[in-house]
Design a protein around this motif. Sequence first.
Motif, PDB file in Angstrom:
ATOM      1  N   ASP A 284      26.798 -35.779  21.621  1.00  0.00           N
ATOM      2  CA  ASP A 284      25.776 -35.614  22.658  1.00  0.00           C
ATOM      3  C   ASP A 284      26.064 -36.543  23.831  1.00  0.00           C
ATOM      4  N   PHE A 285      25.939 -35.982  25.032  1.00  0.00           N
ATOM      5  CA  PHE A 285      26.271 -36.762  26.229  1.00  0.00           C
ATOM      6  C   PHE A 285      25.259 -36.449  27.341  1.00  0.00           C
ATOM      7  N   GLY A 286      24.012 -36.254  26.960  1.00  0.00           N
ATOM      8  CA  GLY A 286      22.979 -35.894  27.917  1.00  0.00           C
ATOM      9  C   GLY A 286      22.149 -34.750  27.361  1.00  0.00           C
ATOM     10  N   VAL A 287      21.249 -34.234  28.191  1.00  0.00           N
ATOM     11  CA  VAL A 287      20.351 -33.174  27.732  1.00  0.00           C
ATOM     12  C   VAL A 287      21.111 -31.891  27.424  1.00  0.00           C
ATOM     13  N   SER A 288      21.976 -31.462  28.329  1.00  0.00           N
ATOM     14  CA  SER A 288      22.727 -30.210  28.144  1.00  0.00           C
ATOM     15  C   SER A 288      24.222 -30.434  28.308  1.00  0.00           C
ATOM     16  N   THR A 289      24.698 -31.625  28.007  1.00  0.00           N
ATOM     17  CA  THR A 289      26.105 -31.976  28.153  1.00  0.00           C
ATOM     18  C   THR A 289      26.612 -32.578  26.846  1.00  0.00           C
ATOM     19  N   TYR A 290      27.841 -32.210  26.481  1.00  0.00           N
ATOM     20  CA  TYR A 290      28.422 -32.685  25.232  1.00  0.00           C
ATOM     21  C   TYR A 290      29.858 -33.136  25.475  1.00  0.00           C
ATOM     22  N   LYS A 291      30.253 -34.152  24.743  1.00  0.00           N
ATOM     23  CA  LYS A 291      31.638 -34.612  24.779  1.00  0.00           C
ATOM     24  C   LYS A 291      32.390 -33.921  23.646  1.00  0.00           C
ATOM     25  N   VAL A 292      33.466 -33.209  24.001  1.00  0.00           N
ATOM     26  CA  VAL A 292      34.279 -32.507  23.002  1.00  0.00           C
ATOM     27  C   VAL A 292      35.397 -33.440  22.569  1.00  0.00           C
ATOM     28  N   ASN A 293      35.298 -33.967  21.364  1.00  0.00           N
ATOM     29  CA  ASN A 293      36.270 -34.941  20.869  1.00  0.00           C
ATOM     30  C   ASN A 293      37.417 -34.304  20.094  1.00  0.00           C
ATOM     31  N   ALA A 294      37.180 -33.133  19.532  1.00  0.00           N
ATOM     32  CA  ALA A 294      38.222 -32.456  18.757  1.00  0.00           C
ATOM     33  C   ALA A 294      38.046 -30.953  18.894  1.00  0.00           C
ATOM     34  N   ILE A 295      39.157 -30.239  18.780  1.00  0.00           N
ATOM     35  CA  ILE A 295      39.140 -28.780  18.896  1.00  0.00           C
ATOM     36  C   ILE A 295      39.952 -28.195  17.750  1.00  0.00           C
ATOM     37  N   PRO A 296      39.768 -26.916  17.417  1.00  0.00           N
ATOM     38  CA  PRO A 296      40.570 -26.303  16.348  1.00  0.00           C
ATOM     39  C   PRO A 296      42.061 -26.426  16.637  1.00  0.00           C
ATOM     40  N   SER A 297      42.834 -26.672  15.630  1.00  0.00           N
ATOM     41  CA  SER A 297      44.257 -26.938  15.813  1.00  0.00           C
ATOM     42  C   SER A 297      45.035 -25.727  16.311  1.00  0.00           C
ATOM     43  N   MET A 298      44.440 -24.521  16.177  1.00  0.00           N
ATOM     44  CA  MET A 298      45.191 -23.325  16.548  1.00  0.00           C
ATOM     45  C   MET A 298      45.014 -22.918  18.004  1.00  0.00           C
ATOM     46  N   ILE A 299      44.173 -23.602  18.783  1.00  0.00           N
ATOM     47  CA  ILE A 299      43.955 -23.209  20.172  1.00  0.00           C
ATOM     48  C   ILE A 299      44.459 -24.291  21.118  1.00  0.00           C
TER      49      ILE A 299
ATOM     50  N   LEU B  78      20.477 -23.424  24.770  1.00  0.00           N
ATOM     51  CA  LEU B  78      19.650 -22.851  23.711  1.00  0.00           C
ATOM     52  C   LEU B  78      20.515 -22.163  22.667  1.00  0.00           C
ATOM     53  N   THR B  79      21.481 -21.379  23.130  1.00  0.00           N
ATOM     54  CA  THR B  79      22.378 -20.678  22.212  1.00  0.00           C
ATOM     55  C   THR B  79      23.323 -21.649  21.527  1.00  0.00           C
ATOM     56  N   PHE B  80      23.844 -22.603  22.304  1.00  0.00           N
ATOM     57  CA  PHE B  80      24.823 -23.537  21.732  1.00  0.00           C
ATOM     58  C   PHE B  80      24.227 -24.337  20.583  1.00  0.00           C
ATOM     59  N   ARG B  81      22.978 -24.764  20.730  1.00  0.00           N
ATOM     60  CA  ARG B  81      22.362 -25.554  19.662  1.00  0.00           C
ATOM     61  C   ARG B  81      22.307 -24.773  18.354  1.00  0.00           C
ATOM     62  N   GLN B  82      22.133 -23.443  18.452  1.00  0.00           N
ATOM     63  CA  GLN B  82      22.116 -22.620  17.258  1.00  0.00           C
ATOM     64  C   GLN B  82      23.517 -22.391  16.691  1.00  0.00           C
ATOM     65  N   MET B  83      24.522 -22.467  17.561  1.00  0.00           N
ATOM     66  CA  MET B  83      25.903 -22.176  17.154  1.00  0.00           C
ATOM     67  C   MET B  83      26.716 -23.428  16.846  1.00  0.00           C
ATOM     68  N   ARG B  84      26.166 -24.589  17.104  1.00  0.00           N
ATOM     69  CA  ARG B  84      26.957 -25.828  17.026  1.00  0.00           C
ATOM     70  C   ARG B  84      27.611 -26.015  15.655  1.00  0.00           C
ATOM     71  N   ASN B  85      26.864 -25.810  14.588  1.00  0.00           N
ATOM     72  CA  ASN B  85      27.435 -25.999  13.246  1.00  0.00           C
ATOM     73  C   ASN B  85      28.599 -25.051  12.980  1.00  0.00           C
ATOM     74  N   SER B  86      28.493 -23.822  13.489  1.00  0.00           N
ATOM     75  CA  SER B  86      29.582 -22.862  13.286  1.00  0.00           C
ATOM     76  C   SER B  86      30.831 -23.287  14.041  1.00  0.00           C
ATOM     77  N   PHE B  87      30.663 -23.778  15.261  1.00  0.00           N
ATOM     78  CA  PHE B  87      31.810 -24.283  16.015  1.00  0.00           C
ATOM     79  C   PHE B  87      32.459 -25.457  15.273  1.00  0.00           C
ATOM     80  N   GLU B  88      31.634 -26.367  14.768  1.00  0.00           N
ATOM     81  CA  GLU B  88      32.178 -27.548  14.097  1.00  0.00           C
ATOM     82  C   GLU B  88      32.860 -27.181  12.777  1.00  0.00           C
ATOM     83  N   SER B  89      32.433 -26.078  12.159  1.00  0.00           N
ATOM     84  CA  SER B  89      33.024 -25.692  10.874  1.00  0.00           C
ATOM     85  C   SER B  89      34.463 -25.214  11.018  1.00  0.00           C
ATOM     86  N   VAL B  90      34.893 -24.860  12.232  1.00  0.00           N
ATOM     87  CA  VAL B  90      36.272 -24.402  12.418  1.00  0.00           C
ATOM     88  C   VAL B  90      37.123 -25.441  13.148  1.00  0.00           C
ATOM     89  N   GLY B  91      36.597 -26.655  13.322  1.00  0.00           N
ATOM     90  CA  GLY B  91      37.440 -27.723  13.859  1.00  0.00           C
ATOM     91  C   GLY B  91      36.946 -28.412  15.104  1.00  0.00           C
TER      92      GLY B  91
END
Length: 606
Positions: free
Chosen positions: A505-520, A487-500
């Motif tokens: 989508d990989f199911g109801v509550s599962t996601y595939k992380v294809n890229a991460i911010p370059s600084m972490i 529930l929280t992640f769906r509201q925050m998803r755009n903010s996470f994507e804005s930083v890298g």
Amino acid sequence: MQDNNTIHTLSSATINQIAAGEVVQRPSSVVKELMENSIDAGASKIDVVIKDAGRTLIQVIDNGKGMSATDSVKAFERHATSKIVDASDLYALTTMGFRGEALASIAAVSRVELKTRREDDELCSKVEIEGGELMSQELISGQKGTQILVKDLFYNIPVRRKFLKTNETELRNILNVFQQIALVYPSLELSLSHNGTVLFDLHKDNFRQRIAAICGTKTSKDLLPIDVDTTLVRIKGFVSTPESAVKKQPSQYFFVNGRYIQHPYFAKAIALGYDRLLPSESKPQFFIYFDIDLDKIDVNIHPTKTEVKFEDEQALFPILVSAVKRALASSCSMPTLMFDQEDRIEIPSAVTDLSAIKTPNTGFNPSYNPFSGTHTPKSKTDGWQNLYDTVKGVKTMGEPCENEYGLKPDIKSDDLGLDVKPKFSGFVYGGKYIICNSEYGVLFVNIYRASQRVWYDRLSDMMVKGTGAGQMLMFPELLELTPAENLTFRQMRNSFESVGYSFEDFGVSTYKVNAIPSMIKDSESIAIIKDIISDPDVDVNGISSVLRERLLINLSNKSAVREVTSTDMAESLVESLFNTTSPMYAPDGLPIYFTIDSNEIKRRIG
């Protein structure tokens, strides 16, 4: 004669609405009461359907034994129950509900439709009640069991409806209630859907499998079993390994005779079992099931029945502590000393012949005299000269340029009206501090906090512009979330994507992380997301600035460097710091630097 009496009897409708205030506090209270009724009816399958977080509709369907046409009406009367006959039965309860207040209270503040049929009945009884008043009853065709719809909750008490929380918060409360029941009854088939989306579809499982289905496979894998049988109580369940302890929102559950309870005293016993194995900010996860004689507990001390009084609480405390310690020791999470082992490894002595040991030869010059003047000591200024050699000449801050931190400052320090505008001439002290000259004296800079501020401003700019650079992962990671976290992640998803970040989508509550911010780091990418969305204080209302702030602070903390190794890196960091929006303070409000002016230096050492 005028009646001056001031005391009068309340109407039944008013009485029911007042009683509803204790039983029906929010939509999750309705879900709890109806699911417990289904369990008491012997259901093996329960489906819960929610619309608008329970405001519009709460529907519970079960395959239990159902009710007769007469009972289907009588069940909505206050204190009408099949669970007890007299007060003595309160201390020998084997059912979830018992007071006969739930249905009457729910019906008093909503529009209710009930359909129920016993296995031997030919027709189903349909009852409609509105605001506590019976509107209609008829016989129709229908399936065995009970189906109850609660519509327009608090429609006749607008003040109560007004003070409900946001849909996200109310849905999270419903999820908590559903999970509490699902965890203690793994033998039941349970489902929960909200606005047409299936959040849970649970099949018959054992306890560990049910925990995995509710809290995730990672939580389940890190659990250690507990099974203690004493004359006072039977305790079974699971506790987490020290390595899997979490800082925020741990899964901590107590169940007594099939009922979820809250018990801070026993929670302290669990924590004591981890004595000095956990950092102070980390909390263990546990799922503890008590099986105890009915005459040794009292469940009738709170309307919600989540508080239970034990007759032998003090005796149970050390049993819990011991059970946790034993589980940790058996998994080698705790160091143990083992004596009298058979087949123990013999460690041979390194030297068996003592005559082989010889006194070491330490040569020295017996004629050396440190006061004879023949020894030429190094100049007292040699050490300072070496230190001076490590300091570059005075360098003025040039035009903003990309530095070791990948940052190109856009703001000029002149535009900020800063009192301190350092010209770098200094050195790194202990790898963690920068000491350099400034216009007003000597500047002492905390490297980690300075780096936090630099990254915070850069990430904030990325989030506003949506230009965060991400690095593609060769092997995408899976982000598995519980429905509440989702529930929280769906509201925050755009903010996470804005930083890298990049998600798929990989199911109801599962996601595939294809890229991460370059600084972490790759290993931190999932942990950062979990840390933010699992914060128990988060109350999502759209996309709040509070959540964005937490994301920025968390990422800047992870990205910041804790020490620098060269003067060039120090100069680059100081230059970037004084081109940020607030160089004096880190994002968490701690000071980044302080100065000692020339007057203070003169006062201290002349």
